[in-house]
Design a protein around this motif. Structure first.
Motif, short mmCIF file in Angstrom:
data_model
loop_
_atom_site.label_atom_id
_atom_site.label_comp_id
_atom_site.label_asym_id
_atom_site.label_seq_id
_atom_site.Cartn_x
_atom_site.Cartn_y
_atom_site.Cartn_z
N PRO A 1 0.87 -1.32 -0.03
CA PRO A 1 -0.05 -0.06 -0.05
C PRO A 1 0.65 1.16 -0.03
N GLY A 2 0.33 2.26 -0.96
CA GLY A 2 1.07 3.47 -0.98
C GLY A 2 2.21 3.37 -2.10
N ASP A 3 2.76 2.19 -2.53
CA ASP A 3 3.43 2.17 -3.68
C ASP A 3 3.11 2.52 -5.05
N VAL A 4 3.81 3.18 -6.01
CA VAL A 4 3.43 3.71 -7.06
C VAL A 4 3.45 2.65 -8.36
N ILE A 5 2.56 2.55 -9.03
CA ILE A 5 2.46 1.77 -10.47
C ILE A 5 2.29 2.89 -11.57
N LEU A 6 3.10 2.75 -12.28
CA LEU A 6 2.96 3.70 -13.58
C LEU A 6 2.29 2.94 -14.85
N VAL A 7 1.25 3.48 -15.42
CA VAL A 7 0.46 3.07 -16.53
C VAL A 7 0.57 3.87 -17.76
N GLU B 1 10.38 12.07 -15.90
CA GLU B 1 10.08 13.13 -14.84
C GLU B 1 9.48 12.30 -13.48
N LEU B 2 8.33 11.43 -14.30
CA LEU B 2 7.59 10.64 -13.30
C LEU B 2 8.43 9.83 -12.60
N VAL B 3 9.07 8.85 -13.25
CA VAL B 3 10.03 8.03 -12.62
C VAL B 3 10.79 8.61 -11.54
N ALA B 4 11.40 9.60 -11.73
CA ALA B 4 12.34 10.38 -10.83
C ALA B 4 11.50 10.84 -9.32
N LEU B 5 10.23 11.20 -9.77
CA LEU B 5 9.56 11.84 -8.93
C LEU B 5 9.03 10.54 -7.95
N LEU C 1 13.82 0.66 -21.18
CA LEU C 1 14.45 -0.40 -20.47
C LEU C 1 15.71 0.28 -19.82
N LYS C 2 16.33 1.11 -20.41
CA LYS C 2 17.56 1.76 -19.56
C LYS C 2 16.76 2.73 -18.39
N LEU C 3 15.76 3.23 -18.60
CA LEU C 3 15.30 3.77 -17.40
C LEU C 3 14.90 2.92 -16.28
#
Length: 488
Positions: free
Chosen positions: A217-223, A259-263, A292-294
């Protein structure tokens, strides 16, 4: 939001009780089809309290069934509290008592409009309405699929050793099917042993297994944004925060993704590389390398949903890059299935991943679901291994090609904008110029299911976009409705 289009009436002034035709080929009896149809219409408030039903004779004549069938259906509906019989007058939609309203699952529906959300769309997709009346669905119409192909496989399996059908399979999945998947993946330049596969009850379960393993709970999943709507609610139910990455014609907006990955420091990024839902676009090779690099730099896993894999004509005809082919299942978890192309009822999916993760997912699957249904897995294996699947796919793709351009031209003619168009896939992501939530509610009152754009974004904000299934646009009434709405 309230319905602005009143329910349609019959020529005699009565409300329609069953707008969809009855099927004599269905495993469901005619009586039960009538009961379910009327229950659905009442639940969706298309049949209001006090509405008079067609007489037994009228219903029987208009639907070409016996009067005994109608009598039994009406009697069942009376027993369920949906209808009431008035001596000498006929059958009427029963007004629900306050007690029943409190106990019913749609208790507030008579007082509040239905919320247009993910659950709304999924619920209405499963009302057993004819596929041709569901341009918002993600499925092929049943007449596009091959029921005989599945029936023949089932008969063959039942003759081999019926005792095999009486026990559990193994949690990791039917071994011959996993061996067949190894060959299928090799064609996509993804190397995997049978031990690296876990079969699932569709991609829906596959995503759930992966999310439960990697997130708290609280972890981020990007879609992707837009993207497949069902996983938004599924991930949120686990307590995860779902964040959308703007999707462009060749993949995600890479500047925004970085940007979203870093944040957010996400645990997972879930995307569709090939024939993305809802735009039917595909990921470029350059962006696949960048993603893949990110992931390597910021230590998150990539979940590559390739459920529409088999609708793609092949890289020799049209470029198609899968991140799993670049990574070889180290940081990428690949998933696919056959529910779209063979039958939604089979619910056959799979995960391909590292040996270690495959064991973890098989254990988690065992704890939550024991095993997936091996009968369905045996059916899929037989169809794949005997070469029938390739011919079936050729027919599906050819039929899609025969309607896609014509459908897009018709959409543009009635005032819709198609600024994202690809030569493959089942979906068109069109701009109507109007709030598609409003359009979807009106369409439901007319007996059609649309998929408004708001559902495909984690933000759920109003949108003028709409996902159109080009395989489900054969009903002229759909076009008349859309032309009326888009021309305003």
């Amino acid at each position: 939001m309230t319905n602005t289009v009143p329910p349609r009436k019959l020529s005699n002034g009565q409300l329609p009780s069953a707008p969809q035709p009855l099927s004599r080929d269905s495993d469901t009896s005619l009586v039960e089809q009538i009961v379910r149809s009327i229950e659905s219409r009442i639940s969706d408030r298309l049949l209001r309290s006090g509405a008079r039903m067609p007489s037994i004779r009228q219903f029987a004549d208009s639907h070409s069934v016996s009067r005994f069938t109608v009598v039994e259906a009406y009697d069942r509906l009376v027993a369920k509290g949906c209808l009431e019989s008035r001596r000498g007058s006929g059958f009427y939609v029963r007004e629900r008592s306050p007690l029943l309203a409190e106990r019913g699952s749609n208790a507030a529906s008579d007082k509040q409009p239905q919320l247009i959300d993910v659950v709304w769309l999924v619920r209405n997709m499963h009302q057993q309405a004819p596929n041709k009346k569901m341009p918002g669905s993600g499925m092929f119409p049943s007449e596009w699929l091959d029921a005989d192909l599945i029936a023949n496989a089932l008969r063959s399996i039942s003759r081999q050793n019926p005792a095999q059908l009486l026990s559990y399979g193994i949690p990791q999945g039917f071994l011959p099917l996993r061996q067949q998947l190894q060959l299928k993946m090799a064609e996509l330049e993804i190397a995997a042993t049978p031990e690296q596969f876990v079969t699932t009850t569709g991609v829906t379960q596959a995503l759930d297994l992966v999310a439960r393993h990697f997130t708290q709970p609280g972890d981020v999943i990007l879609v992707d944004d837009p993207s497949w709507f069902l996983m938004f609610a599924s991930f949120a139910a686990l307590g995860a925060k779902v964040v959308g990455v703007p999707r462009l014609a060749d993949g995600p907006d890479m500047a925004k993704l970085a940007e979203l990955v870093a944040l957010h420091k996400p645990k997972l990024y879930v995307l569709v590389s090939v024939l993305h839902n809802p735009t039917s676009t595909s990921l470029s090779a350059a962006k696949a390398f960048q993603i893949l690099k990110l992931a390597e730099e910021h230590d998150f896993m990539i979940v590559e949903d390739d459920i529409y894999c088999d609708m793609h004509p092949g890289s020799a005809i049209q470029p198609a890059t899968r991140i799993a082919a670049l990574d070889q299942l180290n940081r990428v978890i690949y998933m696919g299935g056959f529910s779209k192309t063979l039958s939604p009822n089979l619910r056959s999916g799979f995960i391909a991943t590292s040996l270690e993760l495959a064991q973890h997912f098989a254990d988690r699957k065992m704890l939550t679901n024991l095993t997936s249904a091996e009968v369905g897995e045996r059916v899929v294996y037989k169809i794949l291994s005997e070469g029938h699947y390739r011919k079936h796919l050729d027919r599906l793709r050819n039929k899609l090609d025969s309607v896609r351009d014509r459908t897009i031209r018709q959409m543009e003619r009635i005032g819709m904008t198609v600024d994202i168009s690809t030569p493959a896939g089942i979906f068109v992501w069109a701009d109507t110029g109007h709030d598609t939530n409003v359009m979807a509610e009106k369409a439901l009152a007319e007996g059609f299911l649309l998929a408004p754009g708001a559902l495909f974004s984690p933000s759920q904000l109003p949108s003028s976009r709409m996902r159109i299934n080009v395989a489900a646009m054969s009903d002229p009434a759909i076009w008349r409705f859309l032309e009326q709405e888009c021309g305003k």
